[in-house]
Design a protein around this motif. Structure first.
Motif, short mmCIF file in Angstrom:
data_model
loop_
_atom_site.label_atom_id
_atom_site.label_comp_id
_atom_site.label_asym_id
_atom_site.label_seq_id
_atom_site.Cartn_x
_atom_site.Cartn_y
_atom_site.Cartn_z
N LEU A 29 20.96 -10.10 -37.41
CA LEU A 29 21.01 -8.94 -36.51
C LEU A 29 20.33 -9.21 -35.17
N GLU A 30 19.80 -10.42 -35.01
CA GLU A 30 19.25 -10.88 -33.73
C GLU A 30 18.24 -9.90 -33.14
N SER A 31 17.33 -9.47 -34.01
CA SER A 31 16.29 -8.55 -33.55
C SER A 31 15.32 -9.26 -32.62
N LYS A 32 14.90 -8.55 -31.59
CA LYS A 32 13.91 -9.09 -30.65
C LYS A 32 12.49 -8.78 -31.10
N ASP A 33 12.37 -7.97 -32.16
CA ASP A 33 11.05 -7.67 -32.72
C ASP A 33 10.67 -8.73 -33.74
N SER A 34 9.38 -8.76 -34.10
CA SER A 34 8.95 -9.65 -35.16
C SER A 34 9.56 -9.20 -36.48
N LEU A 35 9.57 -10.09 -37.48
CA LEU A 35 10.14 -9.74 -38.77
C LEU A 35 9.42 -8.54 -39.37
N ASN A 36 8.10 -8.52 -39.32
CA ASN A 36 7.35 -7.41 -39.91
C ASN A 36 7.64 -6.09 -39.20
N THR A 37 7.74 -6.14 -37.88
CA THR A 37 8.08 -4.94 -37.13
C THR A 37 9.48 -4.46 -37.49
N PHE A 38 10.40 -5.40 -37.59
CA PHE A 38 11.78 -5.11 -37.99
C PHE A 38 11.82 -4.39 -39.34
N ILE A 39 11.06 -4.89 -40.32
CA ILE A 39 11.03 -4.28 -41.64
C ILE A 39 10.41 -2.90 -41.58
N ASP B 204 12.12 4.67 -39.82
CA ASP B 204 13.12 5.31 -38.97
C ASP B 204 14.48 5.25 -39.65
N GLU B 205 14.91 6.36 -40.21
CA GLU B 205 16.18 6.39 -40.94
C GLU B 205 17.36 6.05 -40.04
N GLY B 206 17.32 6.52 -38.79
CA GLY B 206 18.40 6.24 -37.86
C GLY B 206 18.57 4.75 -37.61
N ILE B 207 17.46 4.06 -37.38
CA ILE B 207 17.51 2.61 -37.18
C ILE B 207 18.04 1.92 -38.42
N ARG B 208 17.54 2.35 -39.59
CA ARG B 208 17.97 1.72 -40.83
C ARG B 208 19.47 1.88 -41.06
N ARG B 209 19.98 3.08 -40.86
CA ARG B 209 21.41 3.31 -41.06
C ARG B 209 22.25 2.52 -40.06
N TYR B 210 21.77 2.41 -38.83
CA TYR B 210 22.50 1.64 -37.82
C TYR B 210 22.54 0.16 -38.22
N ARG B 211 21.40 -0.36 -38.65
CA ARG B 211 21.37 -1.77 -39.04
C ARG B 211 22.18 -2.02 -40.30
N ASN B 212 22.19 -1.06 -41.22
CA ASN B 212 23.04 -1.21 -42.39
C ASN B 212 24.51 -1.25 -42.01
N SER B 213 24.88 -0.49 -40.99
CA SER B 213 26.27 -0.55 -40.54
C SER B 213 26.60 -1.92 -39.96
N LEU B 214 25.64 -2.53 -39.26
CA LEU B 214 25.85 -3.87 -38.72
C LEU B 214 25.97 -4.92 -39.82
N LEU B 215 25.23 -4.72 -40.91
CA LEU B 215 25.28 -5.68 -42.01
C LEU B 215 26.63 -5.70 -42.71
N GLN B 216 27.43 -4.65 -42.50
CA GLN B 216 28.74 -4.61 -43.15
C GLN B 216 29.65 -5.75 -42.71
N GLU B 217 29.35 -6.34 -41.56
CA GLU B 217 30.11 -7.52 -41.13
C GLU B 217 29.90 -8.69 -42.08
N TYR B 218 28.79 -8.64 -42.83
CA TYR B 218 28.44 -9.72 -43.74
C TYR B 218 28.51 -9.25 -45.20
N SER B 219 29.42 -8.35 -45.46
CA SER B 219 29.55 -7.77 -46.79
C SER B 219 30.83 -8.22 -47.47
N THR B 220 30.72 -8.49 -48.77
CA THR B 220 31.90 -8.80 -49.58
C THR B 220 31.87 -7.91 -50.81
#
Length: 294
Positions: A244-254, A260-276
């Motif tokens: 997801l090419e986050s500019k934050d540190s890994l811990n901040t990202f987690i 933040d539910e909004g951030i989590r849902r947005y990132r989950n939508s991005l992960l769908q590109e890598y879903s099977t």
């Protein structure tokens, strides 16, 4: 946006609090005993004999270095042993649902919810893999994948109607997971096939994390495979952070994914590109009321 750091406004978390949340997220699936056990009022009783069926009334447990029937052990504990007669469904626990830590969080210490057999089986055609989603507590959770001729060891939780209804609530049925019956799934224990009745499971509606045609298991698989490789929770979180090419540190990202539910849902939508998807079409989705199963 929520971030780890100083508590400057109502949406921000102190760094110390964020660190605790992040540490917990990295601990998924939170650990479980090496072999089968019975979860009793928050305690873990080693299950030494269960047989080829799901008849728990004849089970033996080891307590204080001695073997005794589960019925006798419950009586000595002051628990009505008739709870052993309650109907139960065999539900594959692909991730943290096999962990005593998570079972303590999900089930209060009262009535039949205090006793859950958690039995390890060999399952030839299924493996526990990481899903393509972040949970509300920051971890990338588990689901199952069909893996012909590969397979793995998977715990099965035997749940009563009350327990299954509670588990459904914690799994966000219809939103995060589907509850399914998987047909034609052979189950073995100590090399012998077991007759445990219909096998059920929770499958992620977000699919399975897949990168370069590889999927990632929580434990070792049986047999060689170019499609699967084992990863820890921290390793798979790091991979998702890079994807997801986050500019934050890994811990901040987690931490952001947790707070933040909004951030989590947005990132989950991005992960769908890598879903099977789950590969075996031999399943039936059963997201209706649990009482229809009993």
């Amino acid at each position: 946006r929520t971030n780890c750091g100083l508590n400057r406004d109502n949406h921000m978390r102190p760094a110390q609090e964020c660190q605790k949340l992040v540490t917990r997220a990295k601990q998924y699936p939170f650990g479980y005993p090496a072999d089968s056990y019975v979860f009793v009022e928050g305690d873990v009783w080693k299950l030494c004999e269960f047989g080829k069926t799901s008849n728990i009334e004849s089970a033996l447990v080891e307590l204080s270095g001695s073997l005794q029937t589960l019925r006798d052990a419950l009586t000595r504990r002051g628990i009505d042993p008739d709870i052993l007669r309650l109907p139960r469904k065999a539900v594959l626990a692909s991730g943290s649902n096999a962990s005593p830590i998570r079972l303590r969080e999900k089930f209060p210490a009262n009535s039949d919810q205090t006793l859950i057999p958690v039995v390890k089986y060999q399952v030839p055609d299924l493996v526990s893999v990481f899903s393509a989603k972040f949970a509300s507590y920051g971890s990338i959770t588990a689901t199952l994948q069909h893996a012909p001729n590969i397979g793995s060891e998977i715990f099965v939780t035997y749940l009563t109607q009350t327990q299954l209804a509670r588990m459904h609530k914690t799994e966000a049925i219809g939103d995060e997971y589907n509850f399914v019956q998987i047909s034609d799934t052979p189950i073995y224990r100590d090399g012998e096939r077991c007759a445990i009745g219909p096998v059920y499971a929770y499958l992620s509606r977000k699919g399975i994390l897949s990168i370069g045609k590889r999927q990632f298991t929580l434990t070792e698989t049986k047999g060689p495979s170019k499609s699967f490789s084992m990863k820890s929770q921290e390793q798979v979180l790091h991979m998702a952070w890079e994807l997801l090419e986050s500019k934050d540190s890994l811990n901040t990202f987690i931490c952001q994914n947790i707070t933040d539910e909004g951030i989590r849902r947005y990132r989950n939508s991005l992960l769908q590109e890598y879903s099977t998807p789950f590969r075996n079409a031999n399943i039936e989705v059963l997201n209706g009321p649990v009482e229809l199963l009993f």
